[in-house]
Design an enzyme around this catalytic site. Structure first.
Site, PDB file in Angstrom:
ATOM      1  N   PHE A   1       0.810  -1.361   0.019  1.00 26.45           N
ATOM      2  CA  PHE A   1      -0.075  -0.182  -0.042  1.00 26.45           C
ATOM      3  C   PHE A   1       0.761   1.202  -0.039  1.00 26.45           C
ATOM      4  CE2 PHE A   1      -2.333  -3.191   2.695  1.00 26.45           C
ATOM      5  CZ  PHE A   1      -2.764  -3.765   2.095  1.00 26.45           C
ATOM      6  N   CYS A   2       1.909   1.220  -0.552  1.00 26.22           N
ATOM      7  CA  CYS A   2       2.807   2.424  -0.895  1.00 26.22           C
ATOM      8  C   CYS A   2       2.993   2.963   0.687  1.00 26.22           C
ATOM      9  CB  CYS A   2       2.264   3.462  -1.617  1.00 26.22           C
ATOM     10  SG  CYS A   2       1.967   3.036  -3.175  1.00 26.22           S
ATOM     11  N   ALA A   3       3.033   2.051   1.539  1.00 31.18           N
ATOM     12  CA  ALA A   3       3.676   2.208   2.950  1.00 31.18           C
ATOM     13  C   ALA A   3       4.427   1.261   3.402  1.00 31.18           C
ATOM     14  CB  ALA A   3       2.452   2.477   3.981  1.00 31.18           C
TER      15      ALA A   3
END
Ligand code: PLP
Length: 491
Positions: free
Chosen positions: A400-402
């Site tokens: 999740f781009c984290a």
């Protein structure tokens, strides 16, 4: 605005344009018609998708955190305006003036939606990522940036040109404030300006961050703070003044207005002093050749300074329309309804022992409709593929781009996930929610995220909970294979 020109009235005229679904276009916050108790109408609510197991089903869009469906109201407003479309800030014609008026009116509506200070500037950008990169490019010299490692990459990465202090993941909201306080207190006396960048609601756990307290801590130490509201603004009213943040950034496509625009709103001083984000027409007030052969440029000091090129008036207008729709529907009602959906999903998942919900702050933390989890013995990509192919449910799997946050929550090292296939027996450890068992979550090097909001019908979350239970107890009904790193049905 000239007296004969009233963009709102003209655009909402039914003669040559489809009438907007709600009140007159541009009538201002609160003009969305009756307060809404159920889901708001969104596009795609009747779309059906094929199932690998046969037949079709209505698509359950449960990936709002990535991009939310367009509100019907936004679509209607844009359609009503489209015949009147014209250039912004660069045309003498009636439609150019009307479009300019609508663009500026949209800016004012966004400022009202965010409860900005009168002196704040609202700049239309492409997205949250764009907004934060714009702010990063406008930092004064010697600025130090403080950012938690738990941020989305859009908040984590734009600060390359500055000195950055990455703060460890806190395990409580108070811990976040303490961590920030300590880091700010460690600064040398007389150090230059500082900026704290923090998310309002996590795109992984959905948990709300203590923004007001973090802003107070930042200000107490002479620092400023920017709020990444990409996940907060669609789910919660945001008041720049009540939170006392210096800037706020969000994206139209997560706020039910997918027309390529975003917002950076807040204090004007750093932005006015900075070099324009893009150099070009619109940002410059005058340009003249110099005697030595070069050019002298006088840049605007308004929002236009950072909006070079032809503005995306449809995108800006769509955002303003979404702001009106959410406010008009009764944002508090929407929040209350979403909380019921959250409780339903969390209770459903809690009843499935193999499911572990990822959390930083624990079960009682206030949150928005974003829930990430892993299923023991399952590759998350496999599970998400089965939800789609066998139940018509669209969720997201991955990091999740984290990446730092999800890896912390999963307790896994950075590495590629394994291939999908039949569910694998899990080693059998049990642990507290959010705390990975020793060695991590077995094969779950990625997580699954379900997210929903103002347009989500009850049936979608009911189907989701039932589908998770069935997949866990009965397994997938279909064969899956890995294609370019993703699980797909084997046919
Ligand atoms: N911040 C958060 C918390 C997000 O969840 C996202 C997107 O998922 C972003 C920033 C980036 O938003 P965009 O891709 O619209 O620039």
């Amino acid at each position: 605005m000239s007296a004969f020109l009233n963009a709102a009235a003209v655009v909402s005229a039914p003669a040559s344009a489809p009438a907007p679904s709600g009140a007159a276009v541009g009538a201002g916050a609160g003009a969305g018609g009756a307060v809404c108790a159920g889901p708001l109408p969104v596009l795609g609510r009747d779309v059906t998708v094929p199932l690998v197991t046969g037949g079709e089903v209505t698509y359950a869009a449960l990936d709002y955190a990535a991009s939310a469906p367009a509100l019907q109201r936004v679509w209607d407003d844009v359609a009503a305006y489209a015949p009147y479309y014209g250039s912004v800030h660069r045309g003498a014609g009636y439609l150019s003036q009307l479009s300019t008026d609508l663009f500026e009116q949209s800016r004012a509506e966004v400022a009202a939606f965010l409860d900005c200070r009168p002196s704040d500037q609202v700049i239309f950008t492409r997205s949250t990522t764009d907004s934060l990169n714009l702010l990063a490019a406008a930092l004064p010299a010697d600025c130090r940036v403080f950012v938690f490692e738990t941020e989305h990459h859009a908040s984590l990465l734009p600060w390359d040109g500055a000195q950055v202090t990455y703060l460890d993941a806190p395990r409580t909201p108070d811990g976040a404030v303490d961590t920030l306080e300590r880091a700010l207190a460690d600064r040398e006396p007389g150090e230059g300006p500082a900026l704290v960048c923090v998310t309002g609601a996590s795109n992984v756990t959905g948990e709300l961050w203590p923004v007001e307290e973090l802003a107070a801590a930042a200000h107490a130490h002479g620092a400023r703070i920017v709020l990444d509201a990409a996940q907060l603004a669609p789910h919660h009213p945001v008041s720049v003044q009540a939170l006392d943040v210096d800037w706020v950034a969000f994206s139209g496509h997560k706020l039910y207005a997918p027309f390529g625009s975003g917002v950076l709103a807040g204090r004007a001083d750093w932005l006015q002093q900075a070099r324009p984000y893009l150099a070009g027409g619109g940002a410059s007030r005058t340009v003249a050749r110099r005697d030595d052969g070069g050019v002298d440029v006088e840049w605007h000091t308004t929002a236009a300074r950072h909006e070079a090129g032809s503005p995306n008036v449809i995108g800006a207008y769509a955002i303003a329309s979404a702001c009106r729709a959410l406010t008009g529907a009764g944002f508090d009602r929407l929040v209350a309804r979403e909380q019921e959906l959250i409780a339903q999903v969390r209770a459903g998942l809690a009843g499935i022992p193999q499911v572990r919900i990822l959390s930083l702050f624990g079960d009682d933390a206030p949150r928005v409709g974003v829930i990430s989890f892993v299923v023991e013995g399952w590759n998350s990509s496999h599970f998400a593929a089965a939800l789609s192919a066998e139940y018509g449910i669209g969720v997201r799997d991955g990091l999740f781009c984290a990446h730092p946050l999800v890896r912390t929550l999963l307790g896994s090292a950075p590495q590629e996930p394994g291939a999908c296939g039949a569910p694998e027996a899990h080693p059998g450890e049990r642990s507290e929610v959010g705390v990975p068992p020793a060695g991590g979550w077995g094969r779950s090097l990625n997580a699954i995220r379900v997210s929903f909001g103002a347009g989500t019908p009850d049936e979608h979350v009911e189907r989701f909970v039932r589908a998770v239970g069935e997949l866990v107890s009965e397994g997938a009904q279909w064969q899956y294979r890995t294609e370019e790193g993703r699980c797909v049905p084997a046919v």
